[in-house]
Scaffold this motif. Sequence first.
Motif, PDB file in Angstrom:
ATOM      1  N   TRP A  67     -33.623  22.985   0.806  1.00 59.14           N
ATOM      2  CA  TRP A  67     -34.910  22.974   0.103  1.00 59.14           C
ATOM      3  C   TRP A  67     -35.352  24.373  -0.282  1.00 59.14           C
ATOM      4  CZ3 TRP A  67     -35.004  18.396  -1.407  1.00 59.14           C
ATOM      5  CH2 TRP A  67     -34.492  17.367  -0.598  1.00 59.14           C
ATOM      6  N   ALA A  68     -34.959  25.380   0.499  1.00 58.51           N
ATOM      7  CA  ALA A  68     -35.227  26.764   0.100  1.00 58.51           C
ATOM      8  C   ALA A  68     -34.236  27.210  -0.969  1.00 58.51           C
ATOM      9  CB  ALA A  68     -35.134  27.683   1.319  1.00 58.51           C
ATOM     10  N   TYR A  69     -32.988  26.769  -0.819  1.00 56.36           N
ATOM     11  CA  TYR A  69     -31.930  27.197  -1.738  1.00 56.36           C
ATOM     12  C   TYR A  69     -32.181  26.705  -3.160  1.00 56.36           C
ATOM     13  CZ  TYR A  69     -27.160  28.079  -3.402  1.00 56.36           C
ATOM     14  OH  TYR A  69     -26.064  28.516  -4.097  1.00 56.36           O
ATOM     15  N   ILE A  70     -32.567  25.449  -3.302  1.00 55.45           N
ATOM     16  CA  ILE A  70     -32.764  24.922  -4.661  1.00 55.45           C
ATOM     17  C   ILE A  70     -34.048  25.451  -5.300  1.00 55.45           C
ATOM     18  CG2 ILE A  70     -31.445  22.822  -4.228  1.00 55.45           C
ATOM     19  CD1 ILE A  70     -34.027  21.300  -3.879  1.00 55.45           C
ATOM     20  N   ALA A  71     -34.920  26.061  -4.506  1.00 56.25           N
ATOM     21  CA  ALA A  71     -36.121  26.665  -5.092  1.00 56.25           C
ATOM     22  C   ALA A  71     -35.819  28.029  -5.699  1.00 56.25           C
ATOM     23  CB  ALA A  71     -37.211  26.807  -4.026  1.00 56.25           C
ATOM     24  N   LEU A  72     -34.708  28.653  -5.307  1.00 57.51           N
ATOM     25  CA  LEU A  72     -34.410  30.003  -5.789  1.00 57.51           C
ATOM     26  C   LEU A  72     -34.147  30.061  -7.293  1.00 57.51           C
ATOM     27  CD1 LEU A  72     -32.212  31.450  -2.896  1.00 57.51           C
ATOM     28  CD2 LEU A  72     -34.585  32.014  -3.471  1.00 57.51           C
ATOM     29  N   PRO A  73     -33.339  29.155  -7.874  1.00 61.35           N
ATOM     30  CA  PRO A  73     -33.162  29.225  -9.335  1.00 61.35           C
ATOM     31  C   PRO A  73     -34.474  29.069 -10.092  1.00 61.35           C
ATOM     32  CG  PRO A  73     -31.518  27.770  -8.347  1.00 61.35           C
ATOM     33  CD  PRO A  73     -32.518  28.083  -7.285  1.00 61.35           C
ATOM     34  N   VAL A 129     -46.297  25.316  -8.496  1.00 63.92           N
ATOM     35  CA  VAL A 129     -46.881  23.982  -8.647  1.00 63.92           C
ATOM     36  C   VAL A 129     -45.822  22.971  -9.086  1.00 63.92           C
ATOM     37  CG1 VAL A 129     -48.563  22.607  -9.918  1.00 63.92           C
ATOM     38  CG2 VAL A 129     -49.173  24.903  -9.117  1.00 63.92           C
ATOM     39  N   GLY A 130     -45.024  23.343 -10.062  1.00 64.24           N
ATOM     40  CA  GLY A 130     -44.013  22.428 -10.571  1.00 64.24           C
ATOM     41  C   GLY A 130     -42.979  22.062  -9.533  1.00 64.24           C
ATOM     42  N   ASN A 131     -42.498  23.046  -8.782  1.00 63.79           N
ATOM     43  CA  ASN A 131     -41.489  22.773  -7.762  1.00 63.79           C
ATOM     44  C   ASN A 131     -42.055  21.905  -6.646  1.00 63.79           C
ATOM     45  OD1 ASN A 131     -38.665  23.516  -6.824  1.00 63.79           O
ATOM     46  ND2 ASN A 131     -39.843  24.157  -5.041  1.00 63.79           N
ATOM     47  N   THR A 132     -43.313  22.147  -6.280  1.00 70.00           N
ATOM     48  CA  THR A 132     -43.948  21.351  -5.229  1.00 70.00           C
ATOM     49  C   THR A 132     -44.113  19.898  -5.662  1.00 70.00           C
ATOM     50  OG1 THR A 132     -45.155  23.291  -4.431  1.00 70.00           O
ATOM     51  CG2 THR A 132     -45.977  21.133  -3.760  1.00 70.00           C
ATOM     52  N   ILE A 133     -44.603  19.695  -6.883  1.00 65.89           N
ATOM     53  CA  ILE A 133     -44.797  18.335  -7.387  1.00 65.89           C
ATOM     54  C   ILE A 133     -43.460  17.602  -7.505  1.00 65.89           C
ATOM     55  CG2 ILE A 133     -45.512  16.992  -9.399  1.00 65.89           C
ATOM     56  CD1 ILE A 133     -47.702  19.049  -9.870  1.00 65.89           C
ATOM     57  N   ALA A 134     -42.434  18.302  -8.007  1.00 71.72           N
ATOM     58  CA  ALA A 134     -41.120  17.674  -8.176  1.00 71.72           C
ATOM     59  C   ALA A 134     -40.525  17.283  -6.831  1.00 71.72           C
ATOM     60  CB  ALA A 134     -40.185  18.628  -8.913  1.00 71.72           C
ATOM     61  N   TRP A 178     -45.132  32.519 -12.076  1.00 73.61           N
ATOM     62  CA  TRP A 178     -45.002  32.176 -10.662  1.00 73.61           C
ATOM     63  C   TRP A 178     -45.859  30.979 -10.270  1.00 73.61           C
ATOM     64  CZ3 TRP A 178     -49.091  32.091  -7.319  1.00 73.61           C
ATOM     65  CH2 TRP A 178     -50.270  32.728  -7.733  1.00 73.61           C
ATOM     66  N   LEU A 179     -47.055  30.867 -10.844  1.00 73.89           N
ATOM     67  CA  LEU A 179     -47.922  29.749 -10.480  1.00 73.89           C
ATOM     68  C   LEU A 179     -47.345  28.426 -10.997  1.00 73.89           C
ATOM     69  CD1 LEU A 179     -50.499  28.825  -9.134  1.00 73.89           C
ATOM     70  CD2 LEU A 179     -51.730  29.248 -11.277  1.00 73.89           C
ATOM     71  N   LEU A 180     -46.846  28.432 -12.219  1.00 71.82           N
ATOM     72  CA  LEU A 180     -46.219  27.235 -12.776  1.00 71.82           C
ATOM     73  C   LEU A 180     -44.995  26.835 -11.952  1.00 71.82           C
ATOM     74  CD1 LEU A 180     -45.939  25.095 -15.006  1.00 71.82           C
ATOM     75  CD2 LEU A 180     -44.630  26.784 -16.337  1.00 71.82           C
TER      76      LEU A 180
END
Length: 232
Positions: free
Chosen positions: A81-87, A32-37, A27-29
Motif C-alpha cells: 500500500w505504500a509502494y503503489i502510492a509512490l508512482p 485525496v485521489g489516492n485515499t478515495i481510490a 500533492w493535495l490532489l
Amino acid sequence: MTHSSSLATTSPLPWPRALWQRCRTLWLLKLVGNTIATLGFFPLYFWVMHNAGPAWVLPLTGVDRMISFWPAMLPVYLTLWAYIALPVLLAKDRRELDTIAIGCAVMTAIALAVFWWMPTAIPNFAIDAVPGSSLHFLKTFDAAGNAFPSLHVSFSVFACIVLARQLREVGAPGWLRLLNLVWAVAIVYSTMAVRQHVLIDVLGGLGLGLALGFALRERPSAALVPGAARAA
C-alpha cells in the motif's frame, strides 16, 4: 517557447531536487485521489468475493511446494500500500497522474471481471496463526477467494514499471533503481510465502501488471516535441 522552458529541458535538476519537485506537484490532489481510490477499492473487492459463484480451488505446483511458509514476510506483503502510492506521489504533472489512474482502474476492472466470471480460491493451507496476530487478522479479513489474477502482484509490477520510468527520467542513481526492483520482487515473493497466493495466480497478476505497465505509456509533453518547440 519561453527562455525558462528551454532551461528546464537542457538543465535538469539534481535527482533529489527533481523527486522533491514531483512530490510537491499536485500533492493535495494526489493525497485525496489516492485515499478515495484505495478506500473505494475494498468494498468492490469484497462484494465480488462474497457474491460470485462457487470458487474453483487452484492446484499447487512444484514451485508452491518449494516455497516455505514464512510469516516474517508479512510486513513486506503489507508494504504494497505504500509502494503503489509512490508512482502517484512522483507523478510530474496531471497528464502522468491521469495515466497512472487509468492503468490502475483498468487493471482493477479486468481483475474484478475475472473474479466474477471465473471465481478462484487458493487451497486451504493449514496455518497456525496466533489469534490476535497480524497474520491471523489477514487470514480472517482477506479470505482465500479472488485469487487469480493476483491484484497484489499486478499492482506491484505496474508500480515497479512506472517507478522505473520516473527514476530514469530524473537521473536517479543505480542503487535506487535497483531498490525499486528488489522491493517489487520481495512483495511478489511474499504473496506466496505468507500463503495468500499460489504460482498460477501470481503469474496471472504478473501478466496483467506487465501488460498495463507497458501499454499505458505517457505521451510526450508538447514542450518536448521538436515540431511543437519550433512552432512555439
